[in-house]
Design a protein around this motif. Structure first.
Motif, mmCIF file in Angstrom:
data_model
loop_
_atom_site.group_PDB
_atom_site.id
_atom_site.type_symbol
_atom_site.label_atom_id
_atom_site.label_comp_id
_atom_site.label_asym_id
_atom_site.label_seq_id
_atom_site.Cartn_x
_atom_site.Cartn_y
_atom_site.Cartn_z
ATOM 1 N N LEU A 58 32.212 73.458 32.149
ATOM 2 C CA LEU A 58 31.316 72.573 32.893
ATOM 3 C C LEU A 58 30.221 71.997 32.007
ATOM 4 O O LEU A 58 29.763 70.866 32.231
ATOM 5 N N LEU A 59 29.799 72.742 30.996
ATOM 6 C CA LEU A 59 28.730 72.273 30.115
ATOM 7 C C LEU A 59 29.239 71.350 29.015
ATOM 8 O O LEU A 59 28.429 70.789 28.272
ATOM 9 N N LEU A 60 30.567 71.222 28.892
ATOM 10 C CA LEU A 60 31.096 70.333 27.856
ATOM 11 C C LEU A 60 30.674 68.885 28.070
ATOM 12 O O LEU A 60 30.623 68.116 27.114
ATOM 13 N N ARG A 61 30.391 68.509 29.296
ATOM 14 C CA ARG A 61 29.944 67.140 29.551
ATOM 15 C C ARG A 61 28.627 66.852 28.848
ATOM 16 O O ARG A 61 28.294 65.691 28.586
ATOM 17 N N PHE A 62 27.868 67.921 28.539
ATOM 18 C CA PHE A 62 26.595 67.751 27.840
ATOM 19 C C PHE A 62 26.676 68.151 26.369
ATOM 20 O O PHE A 62 25.988 67.579 25.530
ATOM 21 N N THR A 63 27.503 69.154 26.064
ATOM 22 C CA THR A 63 27.514 69.719 24.707
ATOM 23 C C THR A 63 28.680 69.247 23.855
ATOM 24 O O THR A 63 28.703 69.547 22.658
ATOM 25 N N LEU A 120 36.220 61.191 26.700
ATOM 26 C CA LEU A 120 37.244 61.680 27.613
ATOM 27 C C LEU A 120 37.066 63.170 27.892
ATOM 28 O O LEU A 120 37.302 63.641 29.013
ATOM 29 N N ILE A 121 36.650 63.918 26.877
ATOM 30 C CA ILE A 121 36.386 65.343 27.074
ATOM 31 C C ILE A 121 35.237 65.540 28.058
ATOM 32 O O ILE A 121 35.286 66.393 28.957
ATOM 33 N N GLN A 122 34.178 64.727 27.905
ATOM 34 C CA GLN A 122 33.062 64.799 28.849
ATOM 35 C C GLN A 122 33.506 64.403 30.260
ATOM 36 O O GLN A 122 33.091 65.014 31.258
ATOM 37 N N GLU A 123 34.351 63.374 30.338
ATOM 38 C CA GLU A 123 34.837 62.931 31.637
ATOM 39 C C GLU A 123 35.705 64.010 32.290
ATOM 40 O O GLU A 123 35.684 64.186 33.516
ATOM 41 N N ALA A 124 36.467 64.746 31.470
ATOM 42 C CA ALA A 124 37.281 65.833 32.006
ATOM 43 C C ALA A 124 36.399 66.932 32.600
ATOM 44 O O ALA A 124 36.697 67.482 33.665
ATOM 45 N N SER A 125 35.321 67.245 31.916
ATOM 46 C CA SER A 125 34.391 68.243 32.448
ATOM 47 C C SER A 125 33.791 67.775 33.770
ATOM 48 O O SER A 125 33.621 68.564 34.716
ATOM 49 N N LYS A 126 33.490 66.479 33.854
ATOM 50 C CA LYS A 126 32.935 65.926 35.085
ATOM 51 C C LYS A 126 33.972 65.975 36.211
ATOM 52 O O LYS A 126 33.641 66.274 37.366
ATOM 53 N N ALA A 127 35.239 65.684 35.881
ATOM 54 C CA ALA A 127 36.294 65.708 36.898
ATOM 55 C C ALA A 127 36.481 67.114 37.453
ATOM 56 O O ALA A 127 36.632 67.303 38.676
ATOM 57 N N ILE A 128 36.446 68.113 36.580
ATOM 58 C CA ILE A 128 36.607 69.489 37.042
ATOM 59 C C ILE A 128 35.438 69.897 37.929
ATOM 60 O O ILE A 128 35.614 70.623 38.918
ATOM 61 N N SER A 129 34.234 69.435 37.596
ATOM 62 C CA SER A 129 33.069 69.780 38.422
ATOM 63 C C SER A 129 33.184 69.206 39.829
ATOM 64 O O SER A 129 32.622 69.761 40.777
ATOM 65 N N HIS A 130 33.920 68.089 39.998
ATOM 66 C CA HIS A 130 34.138 67.507 41.325
ATOM 67 C C HIS A 130 35.328 68.142 42.050
ATOM 68 O O HIS A 130 35.490 67.935 43.256
ATOM 69 N N ILE A 185 35.567 97.454 33.220
ATOM 70 C CA ILE A 185 36.575 96.493 32.739
ATOM 71 C C ILE A 185 36.588 95.265 33.646
ATOM 72 O O ILE A 185 36.627 94.116 33.168
ATOM 73 N N LEU A 186 36.541 95.495 34.962
ATOM 74 C CA LEU A 186 36.504 94.373 35.902
ATOM 75 C C LEU A 186 35.243 93.535 35.705
ATOM 76 O O LEU A 186 35.294 92.299 35.759
ATOM 77 N N ILE A 187 34.116 94.197 35.452
ATOM 78 C CA ILE A 187 32.876 93.453 35.200
ATOM 79 C C ILE A 187 33.020 92.593 33.945
ATOM 80 O O ILE A 187 32.593 91.434 33.908
ATOM 81 N N GLY A 188 33.659 93.146 32.911
ATOM 82 C CA GLY A 188 33.885 92.372 31.693
ATOM 83 C C GLY A 188 34.760 91.155 31.936
ATOM 84 O O GLY A 188 34.506 90.074 31.398
ATOM 85 N N LEU A 189 35.802 91.309 32.770
ATOM 86 C CA LEU A 189 36.678 90.177 33.073
ATOM 87 C C LEU A 189 35.954 89.132 33.926
ATOM 88 O O LEU A 189 36.180 87.924 33.754
ATOM 89 N N VAL A 190 35.085 89.592 34.838
ATOM 90 C CA VAL A 190 34.291 88.638 35.620
ATOM 91 C C VAL A 190 33.344 87.863 34.710
ATOM 92 O O VAL A 190 33.171 86.642 34.863
ATOM 93 N N VAL A 191 32.738 88.560 33.752
ATOM 94 C CA VAL A 191 31.872 87.874 32.776
ATOM 95 C C VAL A 191 32.675 86.838 31.999
ATOM 96 O O VAL A 191 32.204 85.711 31.756
ATOM 97 N N ALA A 192 33.908 87.188 31.615
ATOM 98 C CA ALA A 192 34.756 86.235 30.882
ATOM 99 C C ALA A 192 35.056 85.013 31.740
ATOM 100 O O ALA A 192 35.049 83.875 31.242
ATOM 101 N N MET A 193 35.322 85.223 33.033
ATOM 102 C CA MET A 193 35.604 84.103 33.923
ATOM 103 C C MET A 193 34.383 83.194 34.058
ATOM 104 O O MET A 193 34.499 81.966 33.995
ATOM 105 N N VAL A 194 33.205 83.798 34.225
ATOM 106 C CA VAL A 194 31.977 83.002 34.372
ATOM 107 C C VAL A 194 31.683 82.235 33.091
ATOM 108 O O VAL A 194 31.339 81.045 33.128
ATOM 109 N N VAL A 195 31.828 82.898 31.941
ATOM 110 C CA VAL A 195 31.554 82.229 30.663
ATOM 111 C C VAL A 195 32.528 81.079 30.437
ATOM 112 O O VAL A 195 32.137 79.999 29.983
ATOM 113 N N SER A 196 33.808 81.289 30.744
ATOM 114 C CA SER A 196 34.804 80.221 30.577
ATOM 115 C C SER A 196 34.477 79.026 31.468
ATOM 116 O O SER A 196 34.542 77.870 31.026
#
Length: 729
Positions: free
Chosen positions: A265-270, A357-367, A249-260
């Motif tokens: 972070l990829l929204l700046r491209f996608t 703005l959505i792409q810029e938000a992704s960039k801001a979070i990456s910084h 269950i913990l592994i599944g939640l870690v996978v969810a955190m990584v995927v989220s």
């Protein structure tokens, strides 16, 4: 001149919505030199919190959660702790007396306790047993008839001089018992075993002569509680499932955190691809709907089926077989499709701005990756609020000293008919010789008194507990929003990114919010709390008067609930944007709310487009993360994905859906936490973007702070000398 008009084409230039923001050469992001705001509300909030602490102390002093956590025996002692630590269950001698429908005494005591002896026992009886009528004959020895472990401690069967009749009349030992199940420490009848009740129970003195009547009385005495007899067994099985599957269950939640995190972070491209794919998908779905409706309409038109042939009917499926229904669907879907298509065509520039703005938000979070961890702070603070409220409510509910009443355990005796459970007593000093005509008289625990100062004001204290809890929860949420707004605003107003971004922006914004703006955050939280209280009152009134309402009252109440629901949504929207302005300019709540509202109203079209595009994208993101992890966990815990080794086998799970549900629910909470940060980032950058457009014009003295992508969409640029233009994106 043309570009100047284009830049303000979305803005509403009207004194009704205030004047645009003016250029300030000293402004370069969240103001550091600021003062405390809304001091009066800050003092009020601190007073309420201090009072909340006092309520908690009073509850702790006067309350005793053992009243809820542990059952009591007839003398008021707790089972499972103290001297009764090895006897955690309470056993009812004559459960037939718990049925209020056949026992006047039980009804008089308002169901707080059964008017029968209650004994702390180590284990609940699990077999049928009844006192043989021959045991009442002279010469019968109590030690040969009764079970010492089920008799009150005050009697020693080996040495007592009392007869079997005396012991039964005084309820010192039970004269029958049936299989029972421990539920919350109470030995309640096992209803599934009542069908096997022995025939000789009809011959036991004190029981009905018909076995079926005995079964029915026991069912009545048990009430609705028997529906939860299997709760303990189910709970144990669920606990076993968690014990064997918690690492996965913990592994599944870690996978969810990584995927989220990767999704954001990829929204700046996608983001552009995803938004346009979703828009084209909606248009394609509408096109298919138009074609299908036309196909159905054409088929029924050929068949000459019309609505006049069937008239009015309550079977709505019949209407799907006539041509007029599909013609109406065709017209409605075509109109909606045309509106969406025209909206996309004419608002394509605004959609591009929203995507940028959505792409810029992704960039801001990456910084500022630390911003993704801040929901943990909010979660911990909310957990503290919920725990404090629950513990305080529990202690308040259990405040008060126990009340004991004189009760006749055998009310059929002539000398016991005058004892109706209204006389107080003390089990330590009670003397049954005061009631010589009633040998079964006893002093048993009934409930908890409400005569003290705290007990008389218990309802008011619980109301205070609930209101203070709501205010604290809304304040914690406001603190999180203001903190994230301050961090992301410092990113936008950094001229060269990431070089000009201040160090530790999240912690700096958190410090500013607590140091200067507790009053403003408490003010916004108080307004929202008052609206939520009104909504709760309306729900309470609706629940209590539902059966007595007429159509007009129901309609009026429904309208009120709808209006206050809309008001709550608007207050949340206004507070959110007010906190952004507070984080940037450090003004009080009212001024910040007014400035934010005016700024948004001057750019209302952009607001609507950005809100809908962001909602669509984040909804799709949550669906993708939760759905993907949920499907993966389903295939894993149901055994469809084999796991090498012997560490885990899905066959060992009693309910494989329980870890799946846990993973899905946890994934939703994780995704909601990450996406709430992203949503706050988009809203903050959007307000900063609108301020940037009003403050600056791209000249060397007033350069834009927006990204090159946004300037390209708006056909703008910074015209200063090289090095003064926009820095790194």
């Amino acid at each position: 001149m043309g570009k100047k008009q284009e830049s303000s084409s979305d803005s509403v230039s009207s004194p009704e919505y205030g004047e645009p923001a003016q250029f300030d050469a000293n402004f370069n992001g969240p103001i550091h030199k600021r003062g405390c705001t809304d001091i009066i509300c800050c003092i009020l909030f601190m007073a309420v919190v201090l009072g909340y602490a006092v309520v908690g102390i009073l509850a702790w002093l006067y309350g005793d959660p053992r009243h809820v956590l542990y059952p009591r025996n007839s003398t008021g002692w707790f089972c499972g702790i103290g001297d009764n630590e090895d006897r955690p269950n309470v056993f009812y001698f004559d459960f037939l007396k718990c049925a209020a429908s056949v026992n006047i005494m039980a009804a008089a005591l308002h169901g707080f306790q059964c008017p029968t002896t209650q004994l702390c026992v180590k284990e609940c009886p699990n077999e049928f047993w009844g006192l043989d009528p021959r045991a009442y004959l002279p010469g019968s020895k109590p030690r040969d008839v009764f079970n010492q472990s089920l008799c009150v401690p005050s009697i020693d069967l080996a040495t007592t001089k009392l007869s079997v009749r005396d012991i039964v009349d005084r309820e010192l030992c039970p004269f029958f018992n049936i299989p029972t199940t421990s539920l919350l420490g109470r030995c309640l009848p096992d209803v599934s075993a009542l069908g096997n009740i022995p025939d000789y129970f009809s011959k036991i003195p004190g029981l009905p002569s018909n076995v079926n009547d005995t079964v029915e009385i026991i069912r009545n005495g048990t009430g609705d509680v028997v529906n939860g007899f299997n709760a303990r067994e189910v709970g144990i099985r669920i606990f076993e499932d968690f014990a064997s599957s918690w690492p996965w269950i913990l592994i599944g939640l870690v996978v969810a955190m990584v995927v989220s995190m990767l999704f954001l972070l990829l929204l700046r491209f996608t983001a552009p691809i995803m938004v346009w794919v979703l828009i084209i998908g909606v248009l394609g779905l509408g096109g298919y709907g138009i074609w299908h409706c036309y196909w159905e309409y054409n088929n029924f038109k050929t068949a000459s089926a019309t609505i006049t042939d069937i008239g009015f009917t309550t079977n709505f499926e019949v209407y799907l077989q006539v041509q007029e229904t599909w013609l109406a669907f065709l017209i409605i879907i075509s109109i909606v499709e045309a509106i969406i298509l025209l909206t996309v065509i004419f608002l394509r520039t605004r959609i591009l701005i929203a995507i940028a703005l959505i792409q810029e938000a992704s960039k801001a979070i990456s910084h500022m990756m630390s911003s993704l961890l801040y929901p943990l702070v909010t979660f911990v603070l909310l957990l503290v609020c919920v725990a404090y409220w629950a513990v305080t409510a529990l202690y308040l509910a259990t405040s008060g000293a126990p009340v004991y009443k004189v009760v006749a355990l055998n009310s059929t005796e002539v000398g016991c008919r005058g004892i109706n459970g209204t006389v107080d007593c003390d089990p330590q000093d009670f003397n049954s010789t005061d009631y010589l005509g009633c040998p079964s008289v006893s002093c048993i625990f009934i409930n908890y008194n409400n005569d003290g100062l705290v007990q008389r004001n218990l309802f008011n204290l619980q109301i205070y507990n609930a209101v203070a809890f709501l205010w604290c929860v809304n304040f914690v949420i406001a603190l999180g929003q203001c903190t994230l707004a301050g961090a992301f605003a410092s990113y936008y107003w950094a001229f060269k990114k990431p070089g000009d971004i201040p160090a530790f922006p999240v912690s700096a914004a958190f410090t500013r919010s607590l140091r200067y703006h507790v009053g403003s955050l408490a003010f916004g939280a108080l307004i929202l709390t008052l609206v939520q209280i009104v909504r709760m009152l309306l729900e309470y009134i609706d629940h209590k008067t539902r059966s007595a309402q007429n159509a007009c009252a129901r309609f009026l109440l429904c309208c009120l609930k709808c209006c206050f629901w809309c008001l709550e949504k608007f207050i949340k929207f206004l507070n959110r944007n007010a906190y952004i302005m507070i984080a940037i300019y450090g003004k009080n709540f009212c001024v910040s709310a007014r400035d934010a509202f005016m700024l948004l109203m001057r750019n209302v079209i952009r607001v609507v487009v950005l809100d809908k595009v962001t909602d669509l994208l984040l909804f799709f993101g949550k669906l993708l993360v939760v759905g993907g992890v949920g499907v993966l966990s389903f295939f894993f815990f149901s055994g469809r994905i084999p796991l090498p080794g012997t560490g885990f086998r899905h066959e060992t799970l009693n309910y494989y859906w329980m870890p799946i549900f846990t993973v899905v629910f946890g994934t939703y909470l994780i995704a909601h936490g990450f996406f709430s940060v992203y949503n706050m980032c988009v809203d903050t950058l959007f307000l900063c973007f609108l301020e940037d457009l009003e403050r600056n014009d791209g000249s060397s003295l007033k350069p834009y702070f927006m990204s090159k992508n946004l300037m390209k969409i708006l056909n703008k640029s910074n015209k200063g000398p090289k090095g003064k233009g926009k820095g790194k994106n």
